[in-house]
Design a protein around this motif. Structure first.
Motif, PDB file in Angstrom:
ATOM      1  N   UNK A 295       0.231 -11.883  -0.387  1.00 30.11           N
ATOM      2  CA  UNK A 295       0.335 -11.612  -1.822  1.00 30.11           C
ATOM      3  C   UNK A 295       0.104 -12.882  -2.630  1.00 30.11           C
ATOM      4  N   UNK A 296      -0.284 -12.646  -3.892  1.00 31.41           N
ATOM      5  CA  UNK A 296      -0.268 -13.749  -4.852  1.00 31.41           C
ATOM      6  C   UNK A 296       0.863 -13.429  -5.805  1.00 31.41           C
ATOM      7  N   UNK A 297       1.775 -14.338  -5.888  1.00 27.78           N
ATOM      8  CA  UNK A 297       2.980 -14.008  -6.661  1.00 27.78           C
ATOM      9  C   UNK A 297       3.174 -14.940  -7.843  1.00 27.78           C
ATOM     10  N   UNK A 298       3.438 -14.330  -9.008  1.00 28.27           N
ATOM     11  CA  UNK A 298       3.842 -15.141 -10.172  1.00 28.27           C
ATOM     12  C   UNK A 298       5.289 -14.779 -10.488  1.00 28.27           C
ATOM     13  N   UNK A 333       8.984  -5.589 -10.640  1.00 31.45           N
ATOM     14  CA  UNK A 333       7.806  -6.079  -9.902  1.00 31.45           C
ATOM     15  C   UNK A 333       6.590  -5.243 -10.287  1.00 31.45           C
ATOM     16  N   UNK A 334       5.648  -5.900 -10.952  1.00 32.30           N
ATOM     17  CA  UNK A 334       4.377  -5.224 -11.281  1.00 32.30           C
ATOM     18  C   UNK A 334       3.348  -5.623 -10.251  1.00 32.30           C
ATOM     19  N   UNK A 335       2.730  -4.615  -9.637  1.00 37.67           N
ATOM     20  CA  UNK A 335       1.730  -4.934  -8.620  1.00 37.67           C
ATOM     21  C   UNK A 335       0.336  -4.538  -9.089  1.00 37.67           C
ATOM     22  N   UNK A 336      -0.553  -5.510  -9.033  1.00 40.10           N
ATOM     23  CA  UNK A 336      -1.980  -5.214  -9.300  1.00 40.10           C
ATOM     24  C   UNK A 336      -2.737  -5.729  -8.095  1.00 40.10           C
ATOM     25  N   UNK A 337      -3.193  -4.770  -7.293  1.00 37.45           N
ATOM     26  CA  UNK A 337      -3.837  -5.104  -6.007  1.00 37.45           C
ATOM     27  C   UNK A 337      -2.861  -5.968  -5.215  1.00 37.45           C
ATOM     28  N   UNK A 338      -3.217  -7.179  -4.856  1.00 32.47           N
ATOM     29  CA  UNK A 338      -2.276  -7.997  -4.081  1.00 32.47           C
ATOM     30  C   UNK A 338      -1.569  -9.035  -4.964  1.00 32.47           C
ATOM     31  N   UNK A 339      -1.658  -8.816  -6.259  1.00 32.60           N
ATOM     32  CA  UNK A 339      -1.013  -9.747  -7.188  1.00 32.60           C
ATOM     33  C   UNK A 339       0.329  -9.162  -7.661  1.00 32.60           C
ATOM     34  N   UNK A 340       1.358  -9.903  -7.425  1.00 36.71           N
ATOM     35  CA  UNK A 340       2.687  -9.433  -7.838  1.00 36.71           C
ATOM     36  C   UNK A 340       3.197 -10.274  -8.997  1.00 36.71           C
ATOM     37  N   UNK A 341       3.624  -9.580 -10.071  1.00 33.53           N
ATOM     38  CA  UNK A 341       4.237 -10.301 -11.190  1.00 33.53           C
ATOM     39  C   UNK A 341       5.714  -9.919 -11.206  1.00 33.53           C
ATOM     40  N   UNK A 342       6.512 -10.952 -10.933  1.00 29.08           N
ATOM     41  CA  UNK A 342       7.947 -10.687 -10.805  1.00 29.08           C
ATOM     42  C   UNK A 342       8.675 -11.230 -12.027  1.00 29.08           C
ATOM     43  N   UNK A 343       9.450 -10.342 -12.655  1.00 28.43           N
ATOM     44  CA  UNK A 343      10.201 -10.791 -13.824  1.00 28.43           C
ATOM     45  C   UNK A 343      11.599 -10.144 -13.809  1.00 28.43           C
ATOM     46  N   UNK A 344      12.484 -10.686 -14.618  1.00 27.98           N
ATOM     47  CA  UNK A 344      13.851 -10.157 -14.721  1.00 27.98           C
ATOM     48  C   UNK A 344      13.815  -8.807 -15.443  1.00 27.98           C
ATOM     49  N   UNK A 345      14.506  -7.880 -14.866  1.00 27.90           N
ATOM     50  CA  UNK A 345      14.504  -6.548 -15.475  1.00 27.90           C
ATOM     51  C   UNK A 345      15.299  -6.536 -16.773  1.00 27.90           C
TER      52      UNK A 345
END
Lengths: 345, 196
Positions: A295-298, A333-345
């Motif tokens: 994954x690519x994670x931000x 966690x928003x997933x776009x293909x193998x890109x994960x954008x992780x933020x506080x809910x």
């Protein structure tokens, strides 16, 4: 020219006409030939008429002016030049693509042969195993040593292991080794050791169980059983003996080896499709997701990066881990293909 | 003037201007040689065009040559004879050009014989040449006009050197036979005059 004095008594016009010396004299007279033929003319006065006639024949033929055609030289050259240009254009249209095609086909064939030969050669010399992101594979080496490869990892070794040489293997990524002990008791030989090349380290072991994780510039070595010696040659050389239960971390960018406060058992939890989260920070877990699962994670909540977890989570696949961290840290966690954008809910 | 061989090498390495220089140098001699076979200028032009276009096309496979002249004559002869053959024209060869009386002047200047005598000689030679075969006439032309050696003539006409000698010998023989006949004619004329 050396003149051969012949008997000219029987000479006729035809005889003079075909006489090589006479022809030479008529066409390219020099002082010597002039003197010679003047003398002959004096010696044979009755042959003068025949000589003159033969001379006339030769000159009549030789001195003709070249024929002058009605049309000019330039017009003909223009026709020739035009046809040459037309031919070359046609050739370019018809043959050049063919030529280029044949050249490419030739090159492709050569490349194919080279590729096949290279594969053949490399497979002869070397054995390679590698895994893609999120996949695991177990490899049994010729000495029955078992290597478990985590996702995005690779090993290679010389196909033929000579009995008098140490067993050697090169690795990248993460692997758990269960090295077969081949040494007889109290008779340790060079050939009994098993060498793992990782990063710029050399791990020398006998029969052992250990995990090596080599991600980014960090190499973690966790020894479960037996003994293991870490060697670093060249600049910043060191040697470190590990005891079972030891876990060390080597940073190749800083060239420092530090002890890790971690249970080695935890480092091999992945081989059982688990992840031991004891001592892991969230950012370390995310690194695992990147390195092993691709994954690519931000992480858009930097305050969470150093938060730690404990316990063991199922880790058959990345979704298991993601599920756990989402629940525990209350993340979005928003997933776009193998890109994960992780933020506080 | 640059050597023929260097120009030839330039042409072989793909320089079109070198081919033009060769054409420039050999247009007149080749046209003249062609004119001996046929008096149709169009055929000679076609043969020359064919020859030079072919030379350019095949430049990469053409060898260096000792004599550009011999190479061109040989190739030109082959092309021209094939064209004449296709048109079913007989192999003919003209040694003395009957339309070119101006030549006589030159020949006259270089001999000490009278103009009238030269005219007679010319007529006799012309008639003798007519008795020859075209190949015999061609060999006379190559020997006395082009001043070629027997080896060169052999290569050009694609026959052996010994055949070339034989051909020349036969040609000269025709000349002698004709000449002795005319001599005999003059002799009989003198005798008949005496009789009267």
């Amino acid at each position: 020219m050396e003149h051969q004095h012949s008997d000219y008594n029987h000479y006729t016009t035809t005889s003079f006409f075909k006489d090589e010396q006479f022809i030479q004299h008529v066409l390219k007279a020099d002082d010597l030939s002039v003197a010679y033929w003047e003398r002959i003319s004096g010696e044979y006065p009755d042959k003068r008429a025949a000589m003159e006639e033969a001379r006339a024949w030769i000159l009549l033929i030789n001195k003709q002016k070249p024929y002058q055609p009605a049309t000019g030289k330039l017009q003909l050259w223009d026709k020739i030049a035009n046809q040459i240009a037309a031919d070359e254009q046609r050739q370019q249209r018809v043959y050049r693509p063919l030529k280029i095609a044949s050249r490419w086909i030739g090159a492709a064939a050569a490349a194919l042969i080279l590729l096949v030969a290279l594969r053949e050669w490399s497979s002869l010399g070397e054995k390679k195993f590698s895994t893609t992101f999120g996949k695991r594979e177990q490899v049994v080496l010729p000495d029955e040593t078992v290597v478990t490869l985590n996702g995005n990892s690779a090993i290679h070794y010389a196909r033929t292991w000579k009995s008098e040489k140490p067993r050697e293997i090169w690795m990248q990524g993460e692997a758990f080794f269960e090295v077969k002990h081949v040494a007889l008791k109290n008779r340790l030989q060079q050939s009994d050791s098993f060498l793992v090349h990782v990063s710029n380290l050399e791990l020398k072991v006998l029969g052992t169980k250990f995990n090596v994780r080599n991600r980014r510039s960090i190499t973690e070595i966790s020894l479960l059983e037996g003994s293991l010696r870490i060697e670093k040659n060249g600049t910043g050389a060191f040697v470190k003996m590990l005891k079972p239960g030891d876990a060390f971390m080597y940073d190749s960018s800083k060239q420092v080896l530090t002890a890790m406060n971690r249970n080695p058992q935890a480092n091999k939890a992945w081989t059982n499709n688990e992840m031991d989260l004891d001592g892991y920070t969230l950012s370390e877990i995310l690194n695992v997701l990147e390195d092993t699962y691709g994954y690519e994670i931000s992480l858009q909540a930097p305050e969470l990066a150093q938060k730690k977890l404990s316990g063991t989570v199922p880790a058959a696949n990345a979704d298991d881990i993601l599920f756990v961290i989402r629940k525990v840290f209350n993340l979005k966690i928003d997933q776009k293909a193998n890109h994960l954008i992780i933020s506080q809910n | 003037m640059t050597d023929d061989k260097d120009i030839w090498d330039g042409f072989r390495s793909g320089d079109e201007s070198s081919l033009q220089i060769i054409f420039d140098r050999y247009y007149t001699p080749l046209f003249n040689y062609g004119h001996k076979f046929t008096q149709d200028d169009h055929i000679i032009e076609d043969a020359l065009q064919d020859l030079f276009v072919k030379l350019w096309k095949q430049r990469e496979s053409i060898n260096a040559t000792e004599s550009v002249k011999n190479y061109l004559y040989k190739s030109f002869r082959r092309v021209l004879l094939r064209m004449l053959d296709v048109q079913q024209r007989k192999y003919s060869f003209l040694v003395l050009d009957q339309w070119m009386d101006a030549d006589q002047e030159l020949a006259y200047d270089q001999t000490m014989i009278s103009r009238e005598r030269l005219e007679t000689i010319r007529t006799n030679l012309g008639r003798a040449l007519e008795k020859m075969t075209p190949r015999q006439r061609e060999i006379i032309h190559l020997r006395y006009y082009e001043e070629m050696e027997y080896e060169e003539i052999a290569a050009l006409m694609q026959i052996s050197v010994s055949s070339t000698y034989k051909l020349v010998y036969k040609a000269i023989d025709v000349l002698r036979t004709y000449l002795s006949k005319t001599d005999l004619l003059i002799l009989t004329a003198v005798i008949s005059l005496k009789k009267i």
